[in-house]
Design an enzyme around this catalytic site. Structure first.
Site, PDB file in Angstrom:
ATOM      1  N   GLY A  38       0.781  -1.256   0.014  1.00  0.00           N
ATOM      2  CA  GLY A  38       0.110  -0.094  -0.033  1.00  0.00           C
ATOM      3  C   GLY A  38       0.704   1.379   0.290  1.00  0.00           C
ATOM      4  O   GLY A  38       0.287   2.397   0.034  1.00  0.00           O
ATOM      5  N   HIS A  39       2.031   0.996   0.066  1.00  0.00           N
ATOM      6  CA  HIS A  39       3.002   2.262   0.021  1.00  0.00           C
ATOM      7  C   HIS A  39       4.194   2.321  -1.017  1.00  0.00           C
ATOM      8  O   HIS A  39       5.176   2.017  -0.667  1.00  0.00           O
ATOM      9  CB  HIS A  39       3.457   2.217   1.530  1.00  0.00           C
ATOM     10  CG  HIS A  39       3.930   3.771   1.859  1.00  0.00           C
ATOM     11  ND1 HIS A  39       5.218   4.167   1.778  1.00  0.00           N
ATOM     12  CD2 HIS A  39       3.307   4.737   2.454  1.00  0.00           C
ATOM     13  CE1 HIS A  39       5.196   5.458   2.195  1.00  0.00           C
ATOM     14  NE2 HIS A  39       3.983   5.734   2.592  1.00  0.00           N
ATOM     15  N   TYR A  40       4.061   2.645  -2.134  1.00  0.00           N
ATOM     16  CA  TYR A  40       2.835   3.151  -2.899  1.00  0.00           C
ATOM     17  C   TYR A  40       3.097   1.868  -4.048  1.00  0.00           C
ATOM     18  O   TYR A  40       3.908   1.457  -4.560  1.00  0.00           O
ATOM     19  CB  TYR A  40       3.110   4.589  -3.516  1.00  0.00           C
ATOM     20  CG  TYR A  40       2.992   5.493  -2.562  1.00  0.00           C
ATOM     21  CD1 TYR A  40       1.738   5.837  -2.270  1.00  0.00           C
ATOM     22  CD2 TYR A  40       4.193   5.869  -2.049  1.00  0.00           C
ATOM     23  CE1 TYR A  40       2.037   7.015  -1.149  1.00  0.00           C
ATOM     24  CE2 TYR A  40       4.218   6.899  -0.986  1.00  0.00           C
ATOM     25  CZ  TYR A  40       3.013   7.457  -0.744  1.00  0.00           C
ATOM     26  OH  TYR A  40       2.904   8.502   0.263  1.00  0.00           O
TER      27      TYR A  40
END
Length: 127
Positions: A38-40
């Site tokens: 999720g990052h990124y």
């Protein structure tokens, strides 16, 4: 082996030096770290909070007194990104200040400095 509380990182820093002239730890930022999806997506960057957690774990591994606990994150400055596969080396400088211990740390990769962090620790159990 001591049980560690849940945290945002999966690795354990390895102590490189713990002497009067140099205190340092290193950890490989594994591509499988749970924060990367999720990052990124498509351009993974290791979150700053995770860099601070590795500094914290490195400080605990090299603490100059037994039983220290994190009391405050006094300052952080993020200077460059940390990517999957980077070797993160943290150099720590411990100073006694009254009833507390201060730990100034610099975290870096092969590309140079990634972060500067100042932590404050207290002795004994939480009040």
């Amino acid at each position: 082996m001591p049980v560690r509380a849940a945290g945002p990182v999966q690795g354990t820093p390895k102590v490189l030096a713990n002497g009067p002239d140099l205190v340092a730890v290193e950890v490989t930022v594994e591509p499988g770290e749970q924060v990367f999806p999720g990052h990124y997506p498509g351009f993974p960057i290791f979150p700053g909070v995770c860099v601070v957690e590795y500094v914290h774990l490195g400080a605990l591994a090299t603490a100059p007194a037994p039983g220290l606990r994190l009391e405050a994150i006094e300052s952080t400055r993020f200077l460059s990104p940390v990517f999957p596969g980077d070797q993160l080396v943290v150099e720590l400088d411990w100073q006694r200040k009254g009833d507390s211990w201060r730990c100034k740390a610099t975290a870096g990769t092969g590309r140079g400095r990634a972060a500067a962090v100042r932590l404050r620790f207290a002795e004994g159990s939480a009040q």
